[in-house]
Enzyme design. Structure first.
Site, PDB file in Angstrom:
ATOM      1  N   GLU A 293       0.856  -1.105   0.025  1.00  0.00           N
ATOM      2  CA  GLU A 293       0.138  -0.077  -0.058  1.00  0.00           C
ATOM      3  C   GLU A 293       0.873   1.027  -0.114  1.00  0.00           C
ATOM      4  O   GLU A 293       0.610   2.246  -0.864  1.00  0.00           O
ATOM      5  CB  GLU A 293      -0.760  -0.038   1.231  1.00  0.00           C
ATOM      6  CG  GLU A 293      -1.734   1.348   1.366  1.00  0.00           C
ATOM      7  CD  GLU A 293      -2.579   1.429   0.411  1.00  0.00           C
ATOM      8  OE1 GLU A 293      -2.838   2.863   0.004  1.00  0.00           O
ATOM      9  OE2 GLU A 293      -3.044   0.547  -0.195  1.00  0.00           O
ATOM     10  N   ASP A 297       1.591   4.138  -2.992  1.00  0.00           N
ATOM     11  CA  ASP A 297       1.145   5.572  -2.987  1.00  0.00           C
ATOM     12  C   ASP A 297       2.150   6.484  -3.504  1.00  0.00           C
ATOM     13  O   ASP A 297       1.983   7.348  -4.248  1.00  0.00           O
ATOM     14  CB  ASP A 297       0.694   5.925  -1.505  1.00  0.00           C
ATOM     15  CG  ASP A 297      -0.848   5.357  -1.267  1.00  0.00           C
ATOM     16  OD1 ASP A 297      -1.506   5.069  -1.928  1.00  0.00           O
ATOM     17  OD2 ASP A 297      -0.708   5.018   0.202  1.00  0.00           O
ATOM     18  N   SER A 560      -6.970   2.313  -4.306  1.00  0.00           N
ATOM     19  CA  SER A 560      -5.787   2.802  -3.654  1.00  0.00           C
ATOM     20  C   SER A 560      -4.876   3.656  -4.544  1.00  0.00           C
ATOM     21  O   SER A 560      -3.959   4.777  -4.216  1.00  0.00           O
ATOM     22  CB  SER A 560      -4.889   1.584  -2.932  1.00  0.00           C
ATOM     23  OG  SER A 560      -5.506   0.938  -1.686  1.00  0.00           O
ATOM     24  N   ASP A 602     -15.016  11.876 -19.625  1.00  0.00           N
ATOM     25  CA  ASP A 602     -15.921  11.184 -19.089  1.00  0.00           C
ATOM     26  C   ASP A 602     -15.864   9.739 -19.354  1.00  0.00           C
ATOM     27  O   ASP A 602     -15.537   9.454 -20.538  1.00  0.00           O
ATOM     28  CB  ASP A 602     -17.420  11.687 -19.863  1.00  0.00           C
ATOM     29  CG  ASP A 602     -18.729  11.329 -19.340  1.00  0.00           C
ATOM     30  OD1 ASP A 602     -18.575  10.654 -18.010  1.00  0.00           O
ATOM     31  OD2 ASP A 602     -19.722  11.427 -19.798  1.00  0.00           O
ATOM     32  N   ILE A 603     -16.260   8.743 -18.377  1.00  0.00           N
ATOM     33  CA  ILE A 603     -16.318   7.435 -18.432  1.00  0.00           C
ATOM     34  C   ILE A 603     -17.640   6.965 -18.776  1.00  0.00           C
ATOM     35  O   ILE A 603     -18.591   7.045 -17.833  1.00  0.00           O
ATOM     36  CB  ILE A 603     -15.443   6.747 -17.110  1.00  0.00           C
ATOM     37  CG1 ILE A 603     -14.202   7.332 -17.138  1.00  0.00           C
ATOM     38  CG2 ILE A 603     -15.328   5.465 -17.586  1.00  0.00           C
ATOM     39  CD1 ILE A 603     -13.051   7.403 -18.118  1.00  0.00           C
ATOM     40  N   GLY A 621     -21.923  11.951 -18.067  1.00  0.00           N
ATOM     41  CA  GLY A 621     -22.170  12.824 -16.925  1.00  0.00           C
ATOM     42  C   GLY A 621     -21.783  12.117 -15.608  1.00  0.00           C
ATOM     43  O   GLY A 621     -21.009  11.025 -15.603  1.00  0.00           O
ATOM     44  N   ASP A 623     -21.833   9.304 -12.750  1.00  0.00           N
ATOM     45  CA  ASP A 623     -22.340   8.239 -12.169  1.00  0.00           C
ATOM     46  C   ASP A 623     -21.866   7.718 -11.011  1.00  0.00           C
ATOM     47  O   ASP A 623     -20.671   8.072 -10.900  1.00  0.00           O
ATOM     48  CB  ASP A 623     -22.071   7.067 -13.500  1.00  0.00           C
ATOM     49  CG  ASP A 623     -20.931   6.875 -13.813  1.00  0.00           C
ATOM     50  OD1 ASP A 623     -20.024   6.319 -12.923  1.00  0.00           O
ATOM     51  OD2 ASP A 623     -20.419   7.471 -14.932  1.00  0.00           O
TER      52      ASP A 623
END
Length: 643
Positions: A293, A297, A560, A602-603, A621, A623
């Site tokens: 983790e 990062d 993460s 936008d996905i 838009g 979601d």
């Protein structure tokens, strides 16, 4: 006189006890406990001469106005936009009123507990004193008992209910000891409720790449830069704009960082580059054997922000950080960056909760022996946190109090980013009800943070093609299934800044599931709360991320990864603002982000499966899978640079 009454005698004597101190017409029940677990047994009446450590949590002022105040400084159309408050301003706004302090002290004095015996906390949040068992029972018109958890042996003193004068009720949040019993923990060691949002990695070497040719198989720093049009840093970083990253029970490894920096020489990050430590309550880092983790990062953030630095908020000594001895999360971190949080009161919690670590740590020979750290670190302008858990895993008041603290941080100009979770519409704790009701994640669903979901680049697509929502079945490529967390809160209602976006989603892309409104879980067969705060707000890539971990070049992923990518981009833009002679901090960003949806890619492909369903679907838009979409650095920079 010593009074000990067994549980067997309690039933026979209920009438006697309830009549022992009848409330007069001037008093009212302030708190009353409902049914408790059968694990709490052998209730024994407290001794009349026992020393009772009493805390009276005074009701905070203006907390109900906190949302509106934050929106006032976060909305670009407001005349008060970005007029951030000082820490002292925030404390004074929400501190109990002088009227409350005076009224409660007069009541105590009239009851024989005079001012000389009372300690008043620095932030005015509570009054503390020591009373005998008799004094406290007479003060609150009740009887106190010592309860024992039959599984763990934990003890607690509590009453079934207590009374206060009617004219005092409006000034008091709660009193301890009162009706609350500690949150039950399991007999054996357990992992904490919270986990890193994604710590899985494929146990094999991933193909090496330092360009954008194979980004569908391996996301390198070059791929991230290409996906979001992030240029190499050119401005001199501000010494007052370090990126904050939170870690708990996971530690970076310097050798892994150095290997990563060496692998990508074009970023010119020298070996030995490491975050500035902000160690909290006995925490330490780095370790020789690293955690995936922390490495993830830093390996995502440094290529975006360097030569800017990172501040590492590493929390808790090893005894508590392992998760075996405390079930809470984030409170010691919030204590360290805001001293008032150590003693503030909210909904039955004053100071730290029984779920939290206790310092000095007397339970471990190697534990932290100092006092709980309160207000020792200044929060950075941007903080990235990649740890999540389900809303239902801790008491509601615990979550609400933390969410209110993020509201206060926003007032001070701090931008907080949280991963949205890796279990789609479920959580790592599973689903609710009969295992079909969607289980929202927290703090991702808090309305005062920016929640970041995950996207991926599908096979055979390039960085110039659209990404999709991250959703991988077990074994492809991770050991367990992974779907970007998203949905609607069961705790918080839809905030005004996203109301239009959520309404548009329901109107044009209505989910095919029954729903409920409000707090009655699963009403009418509903699977999600139609009136809840929607999350995530935004997204970034979180799949097939190139990392070094314990000397191996491999892949990792999850939301993460998404949170530090987005947070790093905002941190970079703040450096740009400062270099342009503008004030740096941006504070709570959601209101301006929702007003500038064209600053995002936008996905519109993918779902976030869970609870036996496909989950929600992406759509044009906003979601509840990928939020507004992924960042377009030049467009987002233009928006945030010109406000």
């Amino acid at each position: 006189m010593t009074r000990i009454i067994s549980l067997t005698a309690l039933v026979a004597a209920l009438a006697t006890f309830s009549a022992a101190r009848p409330s007069s017409h001037t008093h009212a029940v302030h708190e009353k406990r409902g049914a408790i677990s059968a694990r709490w047994s052998n209730a024994m009446r407290v001794r009349s001469d026992a020393d009772m450590h009493v805390k009276i949590g005074l009701r905070q002022s203006n907390l109900h106005h906190g949302h509106d105040i934050l929106m006032d400084v976060s909305n670009p159309s407001s005349k008060n936009y970005r007029k951030f408050w000082t820490e002292e301003d925030v404390h004074n706004m929400f501190a109990p009123s002088d009227e409350s302090v005076s009224a409660v002290k007069h009541w105590l004095a009239d009851s024989g507990i005079h001012d000389i015996r009372i300690t008043h906390s620095d932030n005015k949040g509570w009054l503390a004193f020591i009373a005998s068992g008799d004094e406290l029972e007479n003060l609150l018109h009740t009887d106190f008992y010592e309860y024992i958890d039959s599984e763990t042996g934990d003890k607690a003193i509590a009453a079934e209910q207590y009374h206060v004068p009617k004219h005092i009720q409006g000034h008091i949040d709660y009193i301890t000891p009162g009706i609350r019993l500690p949150y039950l923990r399991k007999r054996s060691n357990v992992n904490k409720i919270y986990k890193p949002a994604q710590t899985r990695h494929v146990p094999k070497f991933a193909p090496m790449s330092a360009n954008t040719i194979a980004c569908d198989k391996l996301i390198t720093p070059d791929c991230v830069a290409a996906l979001y049009n992030i240029p190499k840093a050119t401005v001199t970083p501000s010494p007052n704009n370090s990126l904050g990253i939170f870690e708990e029970n996971d530690y970076y490894t310097q050798s892994d960082l150095d290997s990563f920096f060496t692998h990508f020489p074009s970023y010119k990050i020298p070996n030995g580059t490491a975050p500035t430590p902000a160690f909290i309550d006995g925490a330490k880092a780095p370790e020789h054997f690293g955690g995936s983790e922390s490495n993830l990062d830093f390996m995502l953030a440094y290529p975006i922000i360097y030569p800017q630095n990172i501040t590492l908020y590493q929390t808790d000594d090893p005894y508590y950080a392992t998760g075996s001895h405390s079930q809470g999360y984030f409170n010691t971190f919030l204590d360290a960056i805001d001293g008032s949080y150590c003693t503030s009161c909210y909904a039955g919690e004053c100071g730290n909760d029984p779920l939290d670590p206790i310092y000095p740590d007397v339970n471990s020979t190697s534990g932290y022996k100092g006092k709980l750290m309160c207000g020792v670190y200044k929060p950075t302008n941007v903080i990235s946190i990649s740890y999540v858990g389900s809303e239902d895993s801790i008491p509601r008041y615990y979550y609400e109090r933390q969410c209110n603290e993020f509201m206060k941080l926003g007032l001070r100009g701090v931008s907080v980013f949280f991963a949205s979770g890796d279990s789609g519409v479920a959580s790592r704790n599973g689903c609710l009800g009969n295992n079909t009701i969607f289980n929202p994640e927290r703090p991702a669903s808090c309305p005062y943070i920016t929640s970041v979901g995950a996207t991926k680049l599908p096979e055979n697509r390039t960085v110039n093609d659209p990404e999709v929502a991250a959703n991988d079945p077990a074994g492809h490529p991770y050991i367990s299934a992974f779907a970007s967390g998203g949905g609607f809160s069961n705790v918080f209602s839809i905030p005004n800044y996203q109301a239009d976006a959520v309404a548009n989603y329901f109107e044009k892309h209505n989910p095919p599931y029954p729903y409920y409104n409000g707090s009655i879980l699963g009403e009418n067969g509903g699977l999600y709360n139609r009136s809840g705060r929607g999350y995530p707000d935004v997204s970034a890539n979180g799949d097939n991320i190139a990392v070094y971990n314990n000397g191996k070049y491999t892949i990792n992923g999850g939301t993460s990864a998404s949170a530090p990518i987005f947070a790093s981009i905002v941190n970079r833009i703040i450096d740009e603002r400062i270099a342009a002679g503008k004030s740096g901090p941006l504070g709570f960003l959601n209101p301006i982000l929702y007003k500038n949806a064209d600053a995002f890619n936008d996905i519109t492909e993918g779902t976030n499966s869970g609870c036996g369903t496909d989950g929600f679907s992406t759509a044009p838009g906003w979601d509840p899978v990928t939020g507004l979409g992924t960042p377009n650095y030049p467009k987002l920079k233009e928006v945030l640079l010109n406000i």
